[in-house]
Design a protein around this motif. Structure first.
Motif, PDB file in Angstrom:
ATOM      1  N   HIS A 240       0.841  -1.198   0.000  1.00 49.30           N
ATOM      2  CA  HIS A 240       0.000   0.000   0.000  1.00 49.30           C
ATOM      3  C   HIS A 240       0.877   1.249   0.000  1.00 49.30           C
ATOM      4  O   HIS A 240       0.475   2.301  -0.512  1.00 49.30           O
ATOM      5  N   SER A 241       2.061   1.124   0.550  1.00 55.99           N
ATOM      6  CA  SER A 241       2.997   2.260   0.621  1.00 55.99           C
ATOM      7  C   SER A 241       3.631   2.589  -0.716  1.00 55.99           C
ATOM      8  O   SER A 241       4.347   3.589  -0.838  1.00 55.99           O
ATOM      9  N   ALA A 242       3.393   1.783  -1.754  1.00 56.78           N
ATOM     10  CA  ALA A 242       4.044   1.975  -3.050  1.00 56.78           C
ATOM     11  C   ALA A 242       3.247   2.876  -3.987  1.00 56.78           C
ATOM     12  O   ALA A 242       3.663   3.092  -5.119  1.00 56.78           O
TER      13      ALA A 242
ATOM     14  N   TRP B  24       0.388  -6.773  -7.297  1.00 48.12           N
ATOM     15  CA  TRP B  24      -0.266  -6.828  -5.992  1.00 48.12           C
ATOM     16  C   TRP B  24      -1.233  -5.661  -5.807  1.00 48.12           C
ATOM     17  O   TRP B  24      -2.393  -5.853  -5.437  1.00 48.12           O
ATOM     18  N   MET B  25      -0.764  -4.435  -6.072  1.00 47.94           N
ATOM     19  CA  MET B  25      -1.610  -3.290  -5.770  1.00 47.94           C
ATOM     20  C   MET B  25      -2.769  -3.155  -6.754  1.00 47.94           C
ATOM     21  O   MET B  25      -3.859  -2.732  -6.372  1.00 47.94           O
ATOM     22  N   LYS B  26      -2.569  -3.512  -8.017  1.00 44.80           N
ATOM     23  CA  LYS B  26      -3.704  -3.493  -8.944  1.00 44.80           C
ATOM     24  C   LYS B  26      -4.764  -4.508  -8.512  1.00 44.80           C
ATOM     25  O   LYS B  26      -5.964  -4.248  -8.608  1.00 44.80           O
ATOM     26  N   GLY B  27      -4.305  -5.659  -8.047  1.00 47.03           N
ATOM     27  CA  GLY B  27      -5.257  -6.652  -7.552  1.00 47.03           C
ATOM     28  C   GLY B  27      -6.003  -6.163  -6.331  1.00 47.03           C
ATOM     29  O   GLY B  27      -7.224  -6.343  -6.211  1.00 47.03           O
ATOM     30  N   ILE B  28      -5.286  -5.527  -5.419  1.00 40.96           N
ATOM     31  CA  ILE B  28      -5.921  -4.996  -4.203  1.00 40.96           C
ATOM     32  C   ILE B  28      -6.859  -3.853  -4.545  1.00 40.96           C
ATOM     33  O   ILE B  28      -7.971  -3.749  -4.006  1.00 40.96           O
ATOM     34  N   LEU B  29      -6.445  -2.971  -5.459  1.00 37.86           N
ATOM     35  CA  LEU B  29      -7.307  -1.857  -5.858  1.00 37.86           C
ATOM     36  C   LEU B  29      -8.610  -2.374  -6.469  1.00 37.86           C
ATOM     37  O   LEU B  29      -9.699  -1.837  -6.193  1.00 37.86           O
ATOM     38  N   ALA B  30      -8.502  -3.411  -7.301  1.00 41.13           N
ATOM     39  CA  ALA B  30      -9.702  -3.962  -7.930  1.00 41.13           C
ATOM     40  C   ALA B  30     -10.573  -4.693  -6.913  1.00 41.13           C
ATOM     41  O   ALA B  30     -11.807  -4.522  -6.884  1.00 41.13           O
TER      42      ALA B  30
ATOM     43  N   LEU C 229       2.896   4.146  -9.216  1.00 41.99           N
ATOM     44  CA  LEU C 229       2.968   2.855  -8.535  1.00 41.99           C
ATOM     45  C   LEU C 229       4.376   2.327  -8.746  1.00 41.99           C
ATOM     46  O   LEU C 229       4.757   1.966  -9.857  1.00 41.99           O
ATOM     47  N   SER C 230       5.169   2.318  -7.678  1.00 42.57           N
ATOM     48  CA  SER C 230       6.600   2.080  -7.871  1.00 42.57           C
ATOM     49  C   SER C 230       7.234   1.381  -6.690  1.00 42.57           C
ATOM     50  O   SER C 230       6.997   1.740  -5.530  1.00 42.57           O
ATOM     51  N   VAL C 231       8.080   0.396  -7.006  1.00 40.21           N
ATOM     52  CA  VAL C 231       8.904  -0.236  -5.986  1.00 40.21           C
ATOM     53  C   VAL C 231       9.901   0.757  -5.409  1.00 40.21           C
ATOM     54  O   VAL C 231      10.302   0.660  -4.244  1.00 40.21           O
ATOM     55  N   ASP C 232      10.323   1.757  -6.203  1.00 42.77           N
ATOM     56  CA  ASP C 232      11.259   2.789  -5.757  1.00 42.77           C
ATOM     57  C   ASP C 232      10.491   4.012  -5.262  1.00 42.77           C
ATOM     58  O   ASP C 232       9.549   4.473  -5.917  1.00 42.77           O
ATOM     59  N   VAL C 233      10.916   4.551  -4.142  1.00 44.00           N
ATOM     60  CA  VAL C 233      10.326   5.787  -3.630  1.00 44.00           C
ATOM     61  C   VAL C 233      10.900   6.955  -4.413  1.00 44.00           C
ATOM     62  O   VAL C 233      12.118   7.074  -4.551  1.00 44.00           O
TER      63      VAL C 233
END
Length: 331
Positions: free
Chosen positions: A85-87, A120-126, A185-189
């Motif tokens: 979620h932090s990404a 992961w985040m697209k799945g969670i968002l959906a 949406l990024s693994v890097d901050v």
């Protein structure tokens, strides 16, 4: 019988260090370990044939299953995992205050459509918020450094999803700060965020409680990477079991340091209040808070596999039974 020579690629994590420095050996194997500053370089070299065994991002591994002759099988070893979620970052002027506000927006994504945190985040968002990838526009690129398209791995483009690559020289972090994209949406901050830019914030500013609540509700600690082995090697009697045991032992060396350090309030760690964080995590995640093996990870793996298929990145809906070496299905 002489030991089997294997070249193994993995990132230097604290839980792989005992393998790389030789403290833990793989029984029956003369292993040469290679690391790289960018883990994607290890992925690329595995796909191109440089390694016998290597860490692979889940999506990179799964994309090879759509090749005519998929070259790898997976071991249930998960050297990289993180709540994501932090990404998700947003431009503060874009008017995005909740996940549902992402619908109709332009979102940057690091490296490729469907990098591991992205899946992961697209799945969670959906699933949790009703926002599917086809409701957004997507721009692929590097967060703070321009990167070309990864042409060494299949790049499926889902039907009905608007996807383009950032122009030469563009970075997603700069585009987000300038408002050229609404979210990232990024693994890097993004560096601008770390430097205190007021134009970028996280979609979930107080993300830790959100991620802890997600774990309590689902029991999923999302993994990003697994360890892959070439199919022809997976047939050797006892080999995958020996590799699995060694990776697990190396992880346990580090875990035991944290357990023992609790008695001295982790005085070897330079993070203040670390002991309280360690105790809180251990209470939530359990004694084996970074589990290997299929039994402890089947739900998380099958959830990722489902998301990968739903997002148009796998032709077929795979299950854990399909991707892991048969000899470790009961791990």
């Amino acid at each position: 019988m002489p030991d089997l020579d294997l070249t193994i690629g993995t990132y230097l994590y604290e839980h792989t260090a005992a393998l790389i420095d030789g403290t833990v050996a793989i029984e029956g194997v003369d292993a040469t370990f290679e690391t790289a500053p960018l883990i994607s370089d290890t992925f690329r070299r595995m796909v191109q044939g440089d390694f016998d065994v290597a860490e692979l991002g889940l999506t990179y591994f799964l994309r090879t299953f759509d090749l005519d002759d998929a070259p790898f099988l997976a071991l249930p070893i998960f050297p990289n995992r993180n709540f994501r979620h932090s990404a998700l970052f947003v431009n503060t002027a874009a008017g995005i205050e909740k996940p549902q506000d992402l619908a109709g927006r332009t979102i940057g994504e690091f490296a490729l459509f469907g990098h591991d945190p992205g899946v992961w985040m697209k799945g969670i968002l959906a699933e949790d918020y009703g926002v599917s990838p086809d409701q957004c526009r997507w721009v692929i690129g590097g967060t703070d450094h321009p990167i070309p398209s990864f042409d060494w791995i299949p790049q499926p483009v889902p039907a009905g999803v608007d996807i383009r690559h950032a122009a030469d020289g563009q970075t997603l972090g700069a585009m987000l700060e300038a408002g050229a994209i609404d979210a990232l949406l990024s693994v890097d901050v993004p560096r601008a965020f770390l430097d205190g830019s007021r134009r970028i914030t996280r979609l979930f500013p107080d993300y830790e409680p959100v991620e802890r609540a997600y774990y309590r509700r689902t029991g999923i600690f999302p993994m990003m990477h697994l360890v892959a082995i070439r199919k022809e090697l997976a047939q050797r009697p006892g080999l995958v079991q020996a590799i699995y045991r060694a990776f697990a032992q190396a992880k346990d060396v580090t875990a035991q340091k944290y357990r023992a350090g609790a008695a001295k309030q982790h005085m070897a760690v330079m993070t203040p209040w670390f002991s309280e964080l360690f105790a809180e995590n251990r209470n939530l995640l359990g004694e084996d808070w970074w589990p290997y093996g299929l039994a402890a990870n089947r739900k998380a793996v099958d959830t990722f596999l489902r998301y990968h298929h739903e997002q148009g990145l796998s032709k077929h809906l795979l299950t854990s039974q399909d991707i892991f070496v048969p000899g470790l299905l009961d791990s």
